[in-house]
Motif scaffolding. Structure first.
Motif, PDB file in Angstrom:
ATOM      1  N   VAL A 123      -6.277  -5.082   5.355  1.00 24.37           N
ATOM      2  CA  VAL A 123      -4.926  -5.627   5.221  1.00 24.37           C
ATOM      3  C   VAL A 123      -4.398  -6.117   6.569  1.00 24.37           C
ATOM      4  N   ASP A 124      -4.557  -5.316   7.600  1.00 28.06           N
ATOM      5  CA  ASP A 124      -4.045  -5.697   8.912  1.00 28.06           C
ATOM      6  C   ASP A 124      -4.816  -6.878   9.492  1.00 28.06           C
ATOM      7  N   GLY A 125      -6.122  -6.930   9.247  1.00 25.55           N
ATOM      8  CA  GLY A 125      -6.903  -8.085   9.684  1.00 25.55           C
ATOM      9  C   GLY A 125      -6.495  -9.343   8.944  1.00 25.55           C
ATOM     10  N   TRP A 126      -6.259  -9.213   7.649  1.00 24.48           N
ATOM     11  CA  TRP A 126      -5.822 -10.336   6.816  1.00 24.48           C
ATOM     12  C   TRP A 126      -4.477 -10.863   7.302  1.00 24.48           C
ATOM     13  N   ALA A 127      -3.553  -9.931   7.573  1.00 20.97           N
ATOM     14  CA  ALA A 127      -2.214 -10.313   8.016  1.00 20.97           C
ATOM     15  C   ALA A 127      -2.281 -11.046   9.350  1.00 20.97           C
TER      16      ALA A 127
ATOM     17  N   ILE B 129       3.922  -6.289   2.610  1.00 20.37           N
ATOM     18  CA  ILE B 129       3.854  -7.657   3.120  1.00 20.37           C
ATOM     19  C   ILE B 129       4.510  -8.559   2.074  1.00 20.37           C
ATOM     20  N   GLU B 130       5.680  -9.056   2.381  1.00 23.15           N
ATOM     21  CA  GLU B 130       6.421  -9.920   1.461  1.00 23.15           C
ATOM     22  C   GLU B 130       6.210 -11.384   1.834  1.00 23.15           C
ATOM     23  N   GLY B 131       6.409 -12.287   0.890  1.00 25.50           N
ATOM     24  CA  GLY B 131       6.256 -13.715   1.150  1.00 25.50           C
ATOM     25  C   GLY B 131       4.814 -14.096   1.430  1.00 25.50           C
TER      26      GLY B 131
ATOM     27  N   VAL C  34       0.874  -1.165   0.000  1.00 27.45           N
ATOM     28  CA  VAL C  34       0.000   0.000   0.000  1.00 27.45           C
ATOM     29  C   VAL C  34       0.913   1.217   0.000  1.00 27.45           C
ATOM     30  N   VAL C  35       0.726   2.116  -0.957  1.00 30.87           N
ATOM     31  CA  VAL C  35       1.527   3.340  -1.060  1.00 30.87           C
ATOM     32  C   VAL C  35       0.591   4.533  -1.204  1.00 30.87           C
TER      33      VAL C  35
ATOM     34  N   THR D 288       2.989  -7.622  -6.435  1.00 31.68           N
ATOM     35  CA  THR D 288       4.125  -7.826  -7.320  1.00 31.68           C
ATOM     36  C   THR D 288       4.782  -9.140  -6.936  1.00 31.68           C
ATOM     37  N   SER D 289       5.828  -9.486  -7.638  1.00 29.85           N
ATOM     38  CA  SER D 289       6.518 -10.750  -7.389  1.00 29.85           C
ATOM     39  C   SER D 289       7.944 -10.516  -6.934  1.00 29.85           C
TER      40      SER D 289
END
Length: 145
Positions: A137-141, A94-96, A57-58, A71-72
């Motif tokens: 996003v934070d709930g998903w994480a 959030i990577e990986g 998120v930017v 992205t990958s």
């Protein structure tokens, strides 16, 4: 699409910035946007080695824009492209994340359900939507740890 060996599976044109179901020459199915294919993005993320394992998120605080996306691999190149476009503040990275694509789709659906329209493309919104995006996003994480 034909030049790239692909077949469009959608029964009708959805627009240049909307994902279309396609099948590549090797039989993989995917959902690229025509504008991305035309820009050289290809039609098959599997054949291109793209795993879509980074979610970000930017924001552009000058123009009140927030963008989320996927992205990958190493996100530096993609984030630097956004930075040149004014989206220079990284709010979440959030990577990986093997479910980055699902998270992106969940954000798009939540904002659509809230009556928010993208400013451009599918993932550029007014910054007022940032709270909604970050809650999701934070709930998903938290759930997917």
């Amino acid at each position: 699409m034909t030049k790239l060996g692909g077949t469009v599976l959608e029964p009708k044109w959805l627009g240049k910035d909307m994902p279309h179901r396609v099948q590549c020459a090797k039989g993989h199915t995917g959902t690229p946007t025509p504008s991305n294919v035309r820009a050289g993005g290809g039609i098959c993320r599997i054949c291109a080695g793209k795993t879509w394992d980074v979610f970000y998120v930017v924001t552009d605080d000058i123009n009140d824009v927030v963008k989320f996306g996927i992205t990958s691999g190493n996100p530096r190149l993609r984030l630097s492209q956004h930075e040149r476009d004014g989206l220079d503040k990284i709010v979440r990275l959030i990577e990986g994340n093997s479910e980055a694509r699902k998270l992106e789709n969940a954000c798009i659906a939540a904002l659509r359900d809230a009556g928010e329209k993208p400013l451009r493309g599918r993932e550029y919104f007014h910054v007022r939507t940032l709270g909604t995006i970050l809650d999701l996003v934070d709930g998903w994480a938290t759930i997917n740890r």
